[in-house]
Design a protein around this motif. Structure first.
Motif, PDB file in Angstrom:
ATOM      1  N   ILE A  37      10.547 -11.592 -46.145  1.00  0.00           N
ATOM      2  CA  ILE A  37      10.636 -13.140 -45.098  1.00  0.00           C
ATOM      3  C   ILE A  37      10.001 -12.791 -43.288  1.00  0.00           C
ATOM      4  O   ILE A  37      10.755 -12.440 -42.750  1.00  0.00           O
ATOM      5  CB  ILE A  37      12.013 -12.948 -44.626  1.00  0.00           C
ATOM      6  CG1 ILE A  37      12.801 -13.374 -46.643  1.00  0.00           C
ATOM      7  CG2 ILE A  37      12.316 -14.263 -44.185  1.00  0.00           C
ATOM      8  CD1 ILE A  37      14.467 -13.600 -46.123  1.00  0.00           C
ATOM      9  N   ASP A  38       8.962 -13.427 -43.520  1.00  0.00           N
ATOM     10  CA  ASP A  38       7.447 -13.074 -42.549  1.00  0.00           C
ATOM     11  C   ASP A  38       7.944 -14.996 -41.932  1.00  0.00           C
ATOM     12  O   ASP A  38       6.642 -15.042 -42.686  1.00  0.00           O
ATOM     13  CB  ASP A  38       6.702 -12.837 -42.760  1.00  0.00           C
ATOM     14  CG  ASP A  38       5.927 -11.996 -41.278  1.00  0.00           C
ATOM     15  OD1 ASP A  38       6.473 -12.346 -39.761  1.00  0.00           O
ATOM     16  OD2 ASP A  38       4.496 -11.962 -41.471  1.00  0.00           O
ATOM     17  N   LEU A  39       8.445 -14.886 -41.666  1.00  0.00           N
ATOM     18  CA  LEU A  39       7.929 -16.628 -40.584  1.00  0.00           C
ATOM     19  C   LEU A  39       8.201 -17.034 -38.993  1.00  0.00           C
ATOM     20  O   LEU A  39       9.141 -17.464 -38.651  1.00  0.00           O
ATOM     21  CB  LEU A  39       9.644 -17.220 -41.398  1.00  0.00           C
ATOM     22  CG  LEU A  39       9.800 -17.332 -42.716  1.00  0.00           C
ATOM     23  CD1 LEU A  39      10.840 -18.454 -43.211  1.00  0.00           C
ATOM     24  CD2 LEU A  39       8.402 -18.151 -43.743  1.00  0.00           C
ATOM     25  N   GLN A  45       7.595 -25.135 -32.989  1.00  0.00           N
ATOM     26  CA  GLN A  45       8.579 -25.250 -34.606  1.00  0.00           C
ATOM     27  C   GLN A  45       9.692 -25.046 -34.358  1.00  0.00           C
ATOM     28  O   GLN A  45       9.785 -23.728 -33.612  1.00  0.00           O
ATOM     29  CB  GLN A  45       7.804 -24.489 -34.978  1.00  0.00           C
ATOM     30  CG  GLN A  45       8.067 -24.859 -37.071  1.00  0.00           C
ATOM     31  CD  GLN A  45       7.140 -23.558 -38.142  1.00  0.00           C
ATOM     32  OE1 GLN A  45       7.238 -22.209 -37.477  1.00  0.00           O
ATOM     33  NE2 GLN A  45       7.608 -24.030 -39.159  1.00  0.00           N
ATOM     34  N   VAL A  46      10.148 -25.487 -35.375  1.00  0.00           N
ATOM     35  CA  VAL A  46      11.343 -24.551 -35.007  1.00  0.00           C
ATOM     36  C   VAL A  46      12.355 -24.399 -36.517  1.00  0.00           C
ATOM     37  O   VAL A  46      12.012 -24.956 -37.674  1.00  0.00           O
ATOM     38  CB  VAL A  46      13.102 -25.738 -34.602  1.00  0.00           C
ATOM     39  CG1 VAL A  46      14.590 -25.441 -34.719  1.00  0.00           C
ATOM     40  CG2 VAL A  46      12.727 -25.822 -32.986  1.00  0.00           C
ATOM     41  N   LEU A  47      12.628 -23.691 -36.290  1.00  0.00           N
ATOM     42  CA  LEU A  47      13.091 -22.604 -37.630  1.00  0.00           C
ATOM     43  C   LEU A  47      15.274 -23.120 -38.307  1.00  0.00           C
ATOM     44  O   LEU A  47      15.779 -23.004 -37.102  1.00  0.00           O
ATOM     45  CB  LEU A  47      13.443 -21.234 -38.137  1.00  0.00           C
ATOM     46  CG  LEU A  47      12.111 -20.867 -38.413  1.00  0.00           C
ATOM     47  CD1 LEU A  47      11.865 -19.285 -38.399  1.00  0.00           C
ATOM     48  CD2 LEU A  47      11.039 -21.200 -39.395  1.00  0.00           C
ATOM     49  N   HIS A  71      17.330 -12.589 -38.877  1.00  0.00           N
ATOM     50  CA  HIS A  71      15.942 -11.915 -37.916  1.00  0.00           C
ATOM     51  C   HIS A  71      15.326 -12.978 -37.696  1.00  0.00           C
ATOM     52  O   HIS A  71      15.019 -12.236 -36.818  1.00  0.00           O
ATOM     53  CB  HIS A  71      15.612 -10.708 -39.117  1.00  0.00           C
ATOM     54  CG  HIS A  71      15.362 -11.342 -39.893  1.00  0.00           C
ATOM     55  ND1 HIS A  71      15.189 -11.608 -41.326  1.00  0.00           N
ATOM     56  CD2 HIS A  71      13.567 -11.177 -39.824  1.00  0.00           C
ATOM     57  CE1 HIS A  71      14.389 -12.499 -41.912  1.00  0.00           C
ATOM     58  NE2 HIS A  71      13.216 -12.246 -41.563  1.00  0.00           N
ATOM     59  N   LEU A  72      15.602 -14.029 -37.972  1.00  0.00           N
ATOM     60  CA  LEU A  72      14.661 -15.094 -37.281  1.00  0.00           C
ATOM     61  C   LEU A  72      15.608 -15.933 -36.185  1.00  0.00           C
ATOM     62  O   LEU A  72      16.674 -15.811 -36.060  1.00  0.00           O
ATOM     63  CB  LEU A  72      14.296 -15.648 -38.738  1.00  0.00           C
ATOM     64  CG  LEU A  72      13.567 -15.708 -39.683  1.00  0.00           C
ATOM     65  CD1 LEU A  72      13.281 -15.785 -40.096  1.00  0.00           C
ATOM     66  CD2 LEU A  72      11.911 -14.619 -39.020  1.00  0.00           C
ATOM     67  N   PRO A  73      14.216 -16.141 -35.096  1.00  0.00           N
ATOM     68  CA  PRO A  73      15.183 -17.747 -34.540  1.00  0.00           C
ATOM     69  C   PRO A  73      15.548 -19.075 -34.689  1.00  0.00           C
ATOM     70  O   PRO A  73      14.526 -19.141 -35.387  1.00  0.00           O
ATOM     71  CB  PRO A  73      13.733 -17.052 -33.425  1.00  0.00           C
ATOM     72  CG  PRO A  73      12.833 -17.396 -33.550  1.00  0.00           C
ATOM     73  CD  PRO A  73      12.870 -16.460 -34.875  1.00  0.00           C
TER      74      PRO A  73
END
Length: 152
Positions: A37-39, A45-47, A71-73
């Protein structure tokens, strides 16, 4: 129309993974796909994860989507309200008839954000993601909304 991307196809192996992870509460599996998962979000942009409703969190003791994407922001802008039954217990027709259950937290500021990517563990009918996107639109977000899931 919501542009969606998924890493894996929902097959026997992925069905077993979801059952073990969510159904049986095997939280350690959250790390199984971290390297896949490399996003990394682009500027502006917001996750936004599709989080569990409170009763599901209490029952499991963890949020499966937050586990997969921790692990993502992440920006936890959405609130999932209680529904009559979990999506997993519904057939396609029942899933598509599920009423809106998302709202956006009151302190969210969309200034400077032009793209929201919704994150979920499993995409079946897309109803959950479409409801989440509608909640963002209703709250005043006017940019691009796309979605990503581990499995579809």
């Amino acid at each position: 129309m919501l542009h969606h991307r998924a890493l894996f196809t929902y097959n026997t192996a992925m069905k077993a993974f979801i059952q073990q992870y969510k159904g049986l509460g095997d939280y350690q599996l959250h790390a199984a796909f971290i390297s896949e998962i490399d996003l990394n979000p682009a500027r502006h942009q917001v996750l936004v994860p599709i989080t569990s409703e409170a009763t599901h969190y209490q029952r499991r003791g963890f949020d499966p989507v937050l586990g997969l994407f921790a692990h993502l922001p992440l920006q936890q802008w959405l609130v999932k309200h209680a529904t009559d039954r979990p999506q997993a217990s519904k057939n396609r027709r029942e899933r598509l008839a599920t009423p809106q259950s998302f709202t956006v937290k009151g302190d969210v500021d969309f200034a400077g954000i032009n793209h929201v990517r919704l994150l979920d563990d499993l995409y079946t009918t897309g109803r959950t993601l479409y409801h989440a996107a509608a909640a963002l639109r209703d709250a005043g977000f006017h940019g691009t909304i796309t979605s990503f899931s581990l499995i579809r």
